[in-house]
Design a protein around this motif. Structure first.
Motif, PDB file in Angstrom:
ATOM      1  N   ASP A  23     -19.516  14.823 -31.623  1.00 36.49           N
ATOM      2  CA  ASP A  23     -18.876  13.932 -32.586  1.00 36.49           C
ATOM      3  C   ASP A  23     -19.726  13.784 -33.846  1.00 36.49           C
ATOM      4  O   ASP A  23     -20.889  13.378 -33.790  1.00 36.49           O
ATOM      5  CB  ASP A  23     -18.663  12.557 -31.933  1.00 36.49           C
ATOM      6  CG  ASP A  23     -17.839  11.619 -32.796  1.00 36.49           C
ATOM      7  OD1 ASP A  23     -17.288  12.057 -33.829  1.00 36.49           O
ATOM      8  OD2 ASP A  23     -17.734  10.426 -32.439  1.00 36.49           O
ATOM      9  N   GLY A  24     -19.138  14.170 -34.989  1.00 32.89           N
ATOM     10  CA  GLY A  24     -19.822  14.075 -36.263  1.00 32.89           C
ATOM     11  C   GLY A  24     -20.728  15.251 -36.581  1.00 32.89           C
ATOM     12  O   GLY A  24     -21.324  15.308 -37.666  1.00 32.89           O
ATOM     13  N   LYS A  25     -20.824  16.203 -35.674  1.00 33.66           N
ATOM     14  CA  LYS A  25     -21.689  17.366 -35.878  1.00 33.66           C
ATOM     15  C   LYS A  25     -20.900  18.549 -36.450  1.00 33.66           C
ATOM     16  O   LYS A  25     -19.695  18.679 -36.238  1.00 33.66           O
ATOM     17  CB  LYS A  25     -22.312  17.805 -34.551  1.00 33.66           C
ATOM     18  CG  LYS A  25     -23.122  16.745 -33.846  1.00 33.66           C
ATOM     19  CD  LYS A  25     -24.420  16.473 -34.571  1.00 33.66           C
ATOM     20  CE  LYS A  25     -25.245  15.415 -33.835  1.00 33.66           C
ATOM     21  NZ  LYS A  25     -25.623  15.835 -32.478  1.00 33.66           N
ATOM     22  N   GLU A  26     -21.624  19.404 -37.181  1.00 32.51           N
ATOM     23  CA  GLU A  26     -21.006  20.639 -37.664  1.00 32.51           C
ATOM     24  C   GLU A  26     -21.020  21.656 -36.530  1.00 32.51           C
ATOM     25  O   GLU A  26     -22.057  21.889 -35.911  1.00 32.51           O
ATOM     26  CB  GLU A  26     -21.772  21.188 -38.866  1.00 32.51           C
ATOM     27  CG  GLU A  26     -21.135  22.456 -39.438  1.00 32.51           C
ATOM     28  CD  GLU A  26     -21.868  22.977 -40.668  1.00 32.51           C
ATOM     29  OE1 GLU A  26     -21.497  22.584 -41.780  1.00 32.51           O
ATOM     30  OE2 GLU A  26     -22.821  23.762 -40.483  1.00 32.51           O
ATOM     31  N   LEU A  69     -10.346  18.270 -29.162  1.00 32.58           N
ATOM     32  CA  LEU A  69     -11.458  17.951 -30.049  1.00 32.58           C
ATOM     33  C   LEU A  69     -11.020  18.251 -31.483  1.00 32.58           C
ATOM     34  O   LEU A  69     -10.873  19.423 -31.858  1.00 32.58           O
ATOM     35  CB  LEU A  69     -12.678  18.800 -29.694  1.00 32.58           C
ATOM     36  CG  LEU A  69     -13.905  18.627 -30.599  1.00 32.58           C
ATOM     37  CD1 LEU A  69     -14.514  17.238 -30.414  1.00 32.58           C
ATOM     38  CD2 LEU A  69     -14.946  19.711 -30.312  1.00 32.58           C
ATOM     39  N   PRO A  70     -10.805  17.209 -32.309  1.00 34.27           N
ATOM     40  CA  PRO A  70     -10.399  17.462 -33.693  1.00 34.27           C
ATOM     41  C   PRO A  70     -11.560  18.041 -34.504  1.00 34.27           C
ATOM     42  O   PRO A  70     -12.719  17.662 -34.306  1.00 34.27           O
ATOM     43  CB  PRO A  70      -9.984  16.082 -34.210  1.00 34.27           C
ATOM     44  CG  PRO A  70     -10.761  15.120 -33.359  1.00 34.27           C
ATOM     45  CD  PRO A  70     -10.911  15.775 -32.012  1.00 34.27           C
ATOM     46  N   VAL A  71     -11.243  18.947 -35.405  1.00 34.16           N
ATOM     47  CA  VAL A  71     -12.257  19.560 -36.261  1.00 34.16           C
ATOM     48  C   VAL A  71     -11.743  19.566 -37.696  1.00 34.16           C
ATOM     49  O   VAL A  71     -10.624  20.028 -37.967  1.00 34.16           O
ATOM     50  CB  VAL A  71     -12.580  21.004 -35.826  1.00 34.16           C
ATOM     51  CG1 VAL A  71     -13.709  21.575 -36.687  1.00 34.16           C
ATOM     52  CG2 VAL A  71     -12.958  21.068 -34.352  1.00 34.16           C
ATOM     53  N   THR A  72     -12.557  19.054 -38.593  1.00 37.47           N
ATOM     54  CA  THR A  72     -12.211  19.073 -40.018  1.00 37.47           C
ATOM     55  C   THR A  72     -12.802  20.329 -40.636  1.00 37.47           C
ATOM     56  O   THR A  72     -14.027  20.493 -40.693  1.00 37.47           O
ATOM     57  CB  THR A  72     -12.761  17.826 -40.734  1.00 37.47           C
ATOM     58  OG1 THR A  72     -12.213  16.659 -40.118  1.00 37.47           O
ATOM     59  CG2 THR A  72     -12.379  17.852 -42.212  1.00 37.47           C
ATOM     60  N   GLU A  76     -16.465  20.062 -39.136  1.00 34.21           N
ATOM     61  CA  GLU A  76     -17.064  18.869 -38.552  1.00 34.21           C
ATOM     62  C   GLU A  76     -16.216  18.373 -37.396  1.00 34.21           C
ATOM     63  O   GLU A  76     -15.019  18.113 -37.546  1.00 34.21           O
ATOM     64  CB  GLU A  76     -17.203  17.764 -39.597  1.00 34.21           C
ATOM     65  CG  GLU A  76     -17.875  16.513 -39.048  1.00 34.21           C
ATOM     66  CD  GLU A  76     -18.014  15.428 -40.105  1.00 34.21           C
ATOM     67  OE1 GLU A  76     -17.794  14.245 -39.763  1.00 34.21           O
ATOM     68  OE2 GLU A  76     -18.343  15.752 -41.262  1.00 34.21           O
ATOM     69  N   ALA A  77     -16.839  18.247 -36.232  1.00 34.94           N
ATOM     70  CA  ALA A  77     -16.123  17.789 -35.050  1.00 34.94           C
ATOM     71  C   ALA A  77     -15.927  16.280 -35.107  1.00 34.94           C
ATOM     72  O   ALA A  77     -16.772  15.534 -35.606  1.00 34.94           O
ATOM     73  CB  ALA A  77     -16.903  18.166 -33.794  1.00 34.94           C
TER      74      ALA A  77
END
Length: 214
Positions: A188-191, A119-122, A110-111
């Motif tokens: 933002d907030g997207k997979e 760009l952080p990614v979880t 998830e961005a």
């Protein structure tokens, strides 16, 4: 009257022989010398390294396929690196000399909200405390694309400057091909699913130079 008969040939003076030898040498040099125009001399000279041309010729056609082919799942890699960094490097990474290993990786996550060029990614399944970010510019730093490709070596270049310029050229080409048309804010907030490369300094902070984001 007595007649004297010569008993041998008259010897030539040494200076005459030396002069003749020099003359022959000059003639031989003139015959063997190739005269070139200024234009032909320039054409025959080694061409200067052109970083932009290098990036255009190698990024999309060679570097991206090489990284895509070698990419290992990021959770798999970081789990292995946490257990044994050197063993993980030998199994999954690439390097020249004794520097840090560089890896081709892929993952889905998830961005978050982009800031300061990252760009952080979880990503699920990573060791606790791991932070993953994608470089999204405008500045793209490092040599990960060059080093992870696996087929680019220092010996292919004249000097260290050209070697460094090749890495910068690949980064620039990636930015032009991938990032310039990417709506980062919309992620933002997207997979997202991404493929890229990074140099492993610590398993807890992973900054990836992407070649694909979808």
């Amino acid at each position: 009257m007595t007649t004297t008969v010569p008993t041998g040939r008259r010897r030539l003076p040494a200076r005459w022989i030396a002069a003749a030898a020099i003359a022959l040498l000059i003639v031989a040099m003139a015959v063997s010398t190739e005269y070139r125009t200024v234009e032909s001399a320039r054409a025959a000279a080694p061409k200067a390294f052109d970083p932009a041309a290098y990036g255009a010729q190698n990024y999309q056609a060679k570097v991206v396929p090489a990284i895509r082919s070698a990419a290992v799942e990021l959770p798999t890699l970081l789990k292995a690196a946490t257990e044994d960094k050197e063993a993980a490097g030998q199994k999954y990474g690439k390097r020249q000399g004794t520097g840090p290993y560089t890896f081709a990786v892929k993952a889905t996550g998830e961005a978050g909200k982009a800031r300061s060029g990252l760009l952080p990614v979880t990503v699920e399944g990573l060791p606790d405390g791991t932070r993953v970010s994608l470089q999204i510019g405008p500045a793209i730093n490092g040599t990960a694309l060059r080093d992870a490709a696996g087929f680019i070596t220092f010996g292919q270049f004249t000097n260290q400057v050209e070697y460094a310029d090749a890495a910068t050229a690949l980064n620039n080409e990636m930015r032009a091909k991938l990032l310039n048309g990417l709506d980062v804010a919309a992620l933002d907030g997207k997979e997202i699913t991404f493929t890229g490369a990074f140099t492993l300094l610590t398993p807890q902070t992973v900054t990836i130079t992407p070649v694909e984001i979808s």
